[in-house]
Design a protein around this motif. Structure first.
Motif, short mmCIF file in Angstrom:
data_model
loop_
_atom_site.label_atom_id
_atom_site.label_comp_id
_atom_site.label_asym_id
_atom_site.label_seq_id
_atom_site.Cartn_x
_atom_site.Cartn_y
_atom_site.Cartn_z
N TRP A 106 9.15 -15.31 -4.43
CA TRP A 106 8.01 -15.50 -5.35
C TRP A 106 7.47 -16.93 -5.22
CZ3 TRP A 106 5.54 -11.70 -7.61
CH2 TRP A 106 6.22 -10.52 -7.92
N HIS A 107 6.16 -17.02 -5.04
CA HIS A 107 5.53 -18.35 -4.91
C HIS A 107 4.04 -18.27 -5.17
CE1 HIS A 107 4.92 -16.44 -0.98
NE2 HIS A 107 3.92 -17.29 -0.77
N SER A 108 3.46 -19.43 -5.37
CA SER A 108 2.01 -19.59 -5.40
C SER A 108 1.71 -20.49 -4.21
CB SER A 108 1.61 -20.28 -6.71
OG SER A 108 0.27 -20.66 -6.66
N LEU A 121 -6.91 -15.49 0.92
CA LEU A 121 -7.51 -14.23 1.36
C LEU A 121 -6.64 -13.68 2.49
CD1 LEU A 121 -9.98 -16.34 0.58
CD2 LEU A 121 -11.33 -14.33 1.14
N LEU A 122 -6.24 -12.43 2.36
CA LEU A 122 -5.36 -11.81 3.35
C LEU A 122 -6.03 -10.54 3.84
CD1 LEU A 122 -2.59 -12.29 4.67
CD2 LEU A 122 -1.57 -10.92 2.84
N HIS A 123 -6.22 -10.47 5.15
CA HIS A 123 -6.92 -9.33 5.75
C HIS A 123 -5.93 -8.54 6.60
CE1 HIS A 123 -10.04 -7.52 8.58
NE2 HIS A 123 -10.29 -7.03 7.39
N ASP A 133 4.48 -3.90 1.28
CA ASP A 133 3.61 -4.14 0.12
C ASP A 133 3.64 -5.63 -0.24
OD1 ASP A 133 3.46 -1.39 0.05
OD2 ASP A 133 4.82 -1.18 -1.67
N THR A 134 2.66 -6.07 -1.01
CA THR A 134 2.71 -7.40 -1.61
C THR A 134 2.76 -7.23 -3.12
OG1 THR A 134 1.36 -8.20 0.22
CG2 THR A 134 1.64 -9.69 -1.64
N LEU A 135 3.69 -7.95 -3.76
CA LEU A 135 3.82 -7.89 -5.22
C LEU A 135 3.12 -9.11 -5.81
CD1 LEU A 135 5.99 -5.91 -4.24
CD2 LEU A 135 7.51 -6.82 -5.96
N LEU A 264 1.73 -15.38 -9.06
CA LEU A 264 2.72 -15.57 -7.99
C LEU A 264 2.65 -14.33 -7.11
CD1 LEU A 264 5.99 -16.76 -9.84
CD2 LEU A 264 4.21 -18.18 -8.79
N HIS A 265 3.09 -14.45 -5.88
CA HIS A 265 3.17 -13.26 -5.04
C HIS A 265 4.46 -13.26 -4.23
CE1 HIS A 265 1.07 -16.24 -2.55
NE2 HIS A 265 1.59 -15.63 -1.51
N PHE A 266 4.79 -12.10 -3.70
CA PHE A 266 6.05 -11.86 -2.99
C PHE A 266 5.77 -10.79 -1.93
CE2 PHE A 266 9.98 -9.68 -2.18
CZ PHE A 266 11.03 -10.52 -2.53
N ALA A 267 6.03 -11.13 -0.67
CA ALA A 267 5.81 -10.15 0.40
C ALA A 267 7.06 -9.28 0.54
CB ALA A 267 5.52 -10.88 1.71
N ASP A 268 6.92 -8.00 0.27
CA ASP A 268 8.06 -7.09 0.32
C ASP A 268 8.31 -6.68 1.78
OD1 ASP A 268 10.08 -5.82 -0.96
OD2 ASP A 268 8.87 -4.17 -1.76
N LEU A 275 5.15 -2.62 13.36
CA LEU A 275 4.34 -3.84 13.46
C LEU A 275 3.54 -4.03 12.17
CD1 LEU A 275 3.15 -6.10 15.34
CD2 LEU A 275 1.37 -4.44 15.99
N ARG A 276 3.45 -5.29 11.72
CA ARG A 276 2.56 -5.64 10.60
C ARG A 276 1.80 -6.90 11.02
NH1 ARG A 276 2.74 -8.68 5.53
NH2 ARG A 276 1.96 -7.50 3.74
N VAL A 277 0.46 -6.85 10.93
CA VAL A 277 -0.36 -8.00 11.33
C VAL A 277 -1.41 -8.26 10.26
CG1 VAL A 277 -1.86 -9.01 13.10
CG2 VAL A 277 -0.09 -7.37 13.78
N HIS A 279 -4.21 -11.41 8.65
CA HIS A 279 -4.85 -12.70 8.90
C HIS A 279 -5.17 -13.36 7.57
CE1 HIS A 279 -6.04 -11.23 13.14
NE2 HIS A 279 -4.84 -11.75 13.10
N ARG A 280 -4.83 -14.63 7.46
CA ARG A 280 -4.87 -15.30 6.16
C ARG A 280 -5.68 -16.58 6.19
NH1 ARG A 280 0.30 -17.58 2.67
NH2 ARG A 280 -0.54 -19.61 3.11
N THR A 281 -6.52 -16.76 5.19
CA THR A 281 -7.23 -18.03 5.00
C THR A 281 -6.98 -18.49 3.56
OG1 THR A 281 -9.22 -16.86 4.28
CG2 THR A 281 -9.12 -17.47 6.61
C1 SIN Z 1 2.12 -14.61 1.85
O1 SIN Z 1 0.99 -15.08 1.98
O2 SIN Z 1 2.98 -15.17 1.19
C2 SIN Z 1 2.45 -13.31 2.55
C3 SIN Z 1 1.87 -12.13 1.85
C4 SIN Z 1 2.09 -10.88 2.64
O3 SIN Z 1 2.25 -10.93 3.87
O4 SIN Z 1 2.09 -9.80 2.04
#
Ligand code: SIN
Length: 289
Positions: A106-108, A121-123, A133-135, A264-268, A275-277, A279-281
């Motif tokens: 869990w983080h910001s 932003l996550l694409h 999933d993302t929590l 906060l978010h958490f990448a599950d 494969l998981r891809v 792109h993040r800005t």
């Molecule tokens: C993240 O930006 O912390 C990763 C989020 C994700 O991949 O679901």
């Protein structure tokens, strides 16, 4: 929102039942949004903290251009960006990769910076058929749900943030044994600390939110290590209770934008073999107050 305002709205906003998180449709994000439509998107983002736009097959240029409509790029330390794209990180995990999925705590985002990013932003390019999933945790409602006595104690406290735990020279990534596709930059720089109010006020909504995380908060200023650990432990359990958490399920070509100032978010995980891809800005933010 008033019924009249809803009638004249040009975008379709479908919030989750409790109002935390909303889908936005009726837009083509590959083209610049007219100012009134952009204002509606920003309002929906302020109202719901996490918003997602399904069916947006964006190129890198288009992702960058939409990000810049929200605000100037943030600064992304400790992860090597994509070749020729200094503002895009590729979050990529190969099917045979054994290293823990990136973001699994869990983080910001980058809360150890003096001015942490307002938005991420996550694409999604490639999404696995299971897991991934993302929590998201709603730190505004988590604050609101505390007793008046607890709020009085927390208001005015200062929490110390640092990137040492993940990115420091003795941190988690420095000790990692498994191969990782993403290029993580471990550094002494990550061991710097930065104080922020433990409860911050959102510059747009004026609402208060808890602003600590187990990944980036080391301790609470002026408390003994035991006191600080006990209070932070209580807060982490409280903030991530089911009632404050939304589980976001991805589809390919979905753009999700979250507000780091109040979530906060958490990448599950759960997608080994696939494969998981992504792109993040990020969009720069202001000094938390
Ligand atoms: C993240 O930006 O912390 C990763 C989020 C994700 O991949 O679901």
């Amino acid at each position: 929102m008033s019924q009249a305002a809803a009638r004249t709205r040009r975008i379709e906003v479908t919030p989750n039942a409790n109002g935390f998180g909303a889908a936005i449709s009726g837009l083509d994000l590959s083209k610049p949004l007219p100012p009134d439509v952009l204002a509606e998107v920003k309002q929906a983002w302020a109202d719901h903290a996490v918003v997602w736009f399904p069916d947006q097959p964006l190129s890198h240029d288009e992702l960058e251009a939409f990000t810049l409509q929200i605000g100037p790029f943030g600064h992304d330390p400790f992860i090597k960006p994509m070749e020729g794209r200094p503002h895009i990180l590729e979050l990529r995990r190969e099917p045979d990769e054994k290293a823990r999925n990136f973001g699994a705590g869990w983080h910001s985002d980058w809360s150890f910076q003096e001015q942490p990013p307002a938005a991420t932003l996550l694409h999604s390019k490639v999404t696995p058929p299971v897991g991934g999933d993302t929590l998201y945790a709603d730190c505004t409602r988590a604050y609101d749900a505390l007793s008046a006595t607890m709020k009085r104690m927390l208001d005015g406290l200062v929490a110390i943030h640092t990137a040492a735990l993940p990115y420091g020279t003795k941190g988690i990534f420095a000790q990692e044994k498994e191969e990782r596709t993403m290029k993580i930059i471990v550094s002494k720089e990550a061991e710097k600390t930065c104080p922020h109010p433990l409860v911050r006020t959102h510059p747009v909504t004026g609402r208060k939110a808890l602003y600590v995380s187990p990944v980036y908060t080391s301790h609470i200023e002026g408390m003994s290590p035991d006191e600080s650990a006990a209070l932070l432990g209580f807060l982490y359990t409280h903030m991530t209770k089911d009632e404050f958490v939304y589980r976001h399920r991805w589809q390919p070509n979905m753009l999700t934008m979250w507000d780091n100032r109040c979530t906060l978010h958490f990448a599950d995980g759960g997608y080994d073999g696939h494969l998981r891809v992504m792109h993040r800005t990020t969009v720069g933010g202001d000094t938390p107050v």
